[in-house]
Design a protein around this motif. Structure first.
Motif, PDB file in Angstrom:
ATOM      1  N   LEU A   1       5.900 -23.743 -17.955  1.00 32.61           N
ATOM      2  CA  LEU A   1       6.565 -24.174 -19.182  1.00 32.61           C
ATOM      3  C   LEU A   1       5.966 -23.467 -20.393  1.00 32.61           C
ATOM      4  N   ALA A   2       4.642 -23.365 -20.425  1.00 32.98           N
ATOM      5  CA  ALA A   2       3.967 -22.676 -21.528  1.00 32.98           C
ATOM      6  C   ALA A   2       4.375 -21.216 -21.591  1.00 32.98           C
ATOM      7  N   SER A   3       4.457 -20.592 -20.445  1.00 38.29           N
ATOM      8  CA  SER A   3       4.852 -19.184 -20.397  1.00 38.29           C
ATOM      9  C   SER A   3       6.295 -19.009 -20.874  1.00 38.29           C
ATOM     10  N   GLN A   4       7.164 -19.893 -20.438  1.00 31.90           N
ATOM     11  CA  GLN A   4       8.575 -19.808 -20.818  1.00 31.90           C
ATOM     12  C   GLN A   4       8.764 -20.002 -22.314  1.00 31.90           C
ATOM     13  N   LEU A   5       7.996 -20.921 -22.896  1.00 32.34           N
ATOM     14  CA  LEU A   5       8.135 -21.223 -24.328  1.00 32.34           C
ATOM     15  C   LEU A   5       7.210 -20.400 -25.209  1.00 32.34           C
ATOM     16  N   SER A   6       6.355 -19.583 -24.593  1.00 28.56           N
ATOM     17  CA  SER A   6       5.375 -18.774 -25.324  1.00 28.56           C
ATOM     18  C   SER A   6       4.450 -19.645 -26.163  1.00 28.56           C
ATOM     19  N   ILE A   7       3.928 -20.697 -25.536  1.00 32.64           N
ATOM     20  CA  ILE A   7       2.972 -21.584 -26.184  1.00 32.64           C
ATOM     21  C   ILE A   7       1.763 -21.720 -25.275  1.00 32.64           C
ATOM     22  N   SER A   8       0.722 -22.365 -25.741  1.00 34.78           N
ATOM     23  CA  SER A   8      -0.466 -22.562 -24.921  1.00 34.78           C
ATOM     24  C   SER A   8      -0.218 -23.655 -23.882  1.00 34.78           C
ATOM     25  N   ILE A   9      -1.045 -23.655 -22.848  1.00 28.97           N
ATOM     26  CA  ILE A   9      -0.913 -24.668 -21.808  1.00 28.97           C
ATOM     27  C   ILE A   9      -1.193 -26.060 -22.384  1.00 28.97           C
TER      28      ILE A   9
ATOM     29  N   LEU B   1      13.263 -26.406 -16.642  1.00 29.53           N
ATOM     30  CA  LEU B   1      14.666 -26.061 -16.369  1.00 29.53           C
ATOM     31  C   LEU B   1      15.487 -26.013 -17.651  1.00 29.53           C
ATOM     32  N   GLU B   2      15.243 -26.965 -18.543  1.00 24.79           N
ATOM     33  CA  GLU B   2      15.964 -26.971 -19.818  1.00 24.79           C
ATOM     34  C   GLU B   2      15.631 -25.739 -20.646  1.00 24.79           C
ATOM     35  N   SER B   3      14.365 -25.343 -20.649  1.00 30.39           N
ATOM     36  CA  SER B   3      13.970 -24.177 -21.447  1.00 30.39           C
ATOM     37  C   SER B   3      14.529 -22.897 -20.858  1.00 30.39           C
ATOM     38  N   GLN B   4      14.677 -22.830 -19.554  1.00 30.63           N
ATOM     39  CA  GLN B   4      15.261 -21.640 -18.932  1.00 30.63           C
ATOM     40  C   GLN B   4      16.728 -21.513 -19.291  1.00 30.63           C
ATOM     41  N   GLY B   5      17.434 -22.622 -19.340  1.00 29.57           N
ATOM     42  CA  GLY B   5      18.839 -22.592 -19.737  1.00 29.57           C
ATOM     43  C   GLY B   5      19.008 -22.184 -21.182  1.00 29.57           C
ATOM     44  N   VAL B   6      18.133 -22.682 -22.044  1.00 30.05           N
ATOM     45  CA  VAL B   6      18.196 -22.341 -23.466  1.00 30.05           C
ATOM     46  C   VAL B   6      17.883 -20.870 -23.666  1.00 30.05           C
ATOM     47  N   SER B   7      16.897 -20.355 -22.945  1.00 31.58           N
ATOM     48  CA  SER B   7      16.539 -18.955 -23.149  1.00 31.58           C
ATOM     49  C   SER B   7      17.637 -18.021 -22.646  1.00 31.58           C
ATOM     50  N   ALA B   8      18.354 -18.422 -21.591  1.00 32.74           N
ATOM     51  CA  ALA B   8      19.467 -17.592 -21.115  1.00 32.74           C
ATOM     52  C   ALA B   8      20.572 -17.549 -22.170  1.00 32.74           C
ATOM     53  N   GLU B   9      20.872 -18.701 -22.772  1.00 32.15           N
ATOM     54  CA  GLU B   9      21.869 -18.738 -23.842  1.00 32.15           C
ATOM     55  C   GLU B   9      21.406 -17.928 -25.044  1.00 32.15           C
ATOM     56  N   SER B  10      20.128 -18.006 -25.366  1.00 25.67           N
ATOM     57  CA  SER B  10      19.584 -17.261 -26.502  1.00 25.67           C
ATOM     58  C   SER B  10      19.671 -15.765 -26.264  1.00 25.67           C
ATOM     59  N   ARG B  11      19.388 -15.334 -25.035  1.00 22.21           N
ATOM     60  CA  ARG B  11      19.485 -13.900 -24.721  1.00 22.21           C
ATOM     61  C   ARG B  11      20.920 -13.413 -24.868  1.00 22.21           C
TER      62      ARG B  11
END
Length: 85
Positions: free
Chosen positions: A16-24, A55-65
């Motif tokens: 999740l941290a990697s997907q959102l580019s935040i710290s653990i 899963l929610e962040s992966q969906g958002v990042s696909a839409e953002s891309r």
């Protein structure tokens, strides 16, 4: 001394941290906030929340891309424009 963390929970928070580019630590806090809001206190429930947020962040990042791809397409009259910086 803090209790040892569940390996699967730590892995989910790391992803999740990697997907959102935040710290653990920030990802863990995000999961903890959602868990507190939903009244979840057990380790399995927190793991499910971390996986759901991933899963929610992966969906958002696909839409953002896709949105970024649309925004970066050159307009016909600006296609040959070269800017000097």
């Amino acid at each position: 001394m803090p209790a040892p963390q569940d390996k699967h929970f730590v892995t989910a928070c790391g992803r999740l941290a990697s997907q959102l580019s935040i710290s653990i630590a920030s990802a863990r806090r995000k999961v903890d906030l959602v868990a507190a809001r939903e009244g979840v206190r057990d380790a399995d429930g927190r793991l499910l929340i971390a996986q759901r947020l991933l899963l929610e962040s992966q969906g958002v990042s696909a839409e953002s891309r896709q949105l970024l791809d649309v925004l970066l397409e050159a307009v016909a009259e600006e296609a040959n424009y070269i800017g000097d910086d």
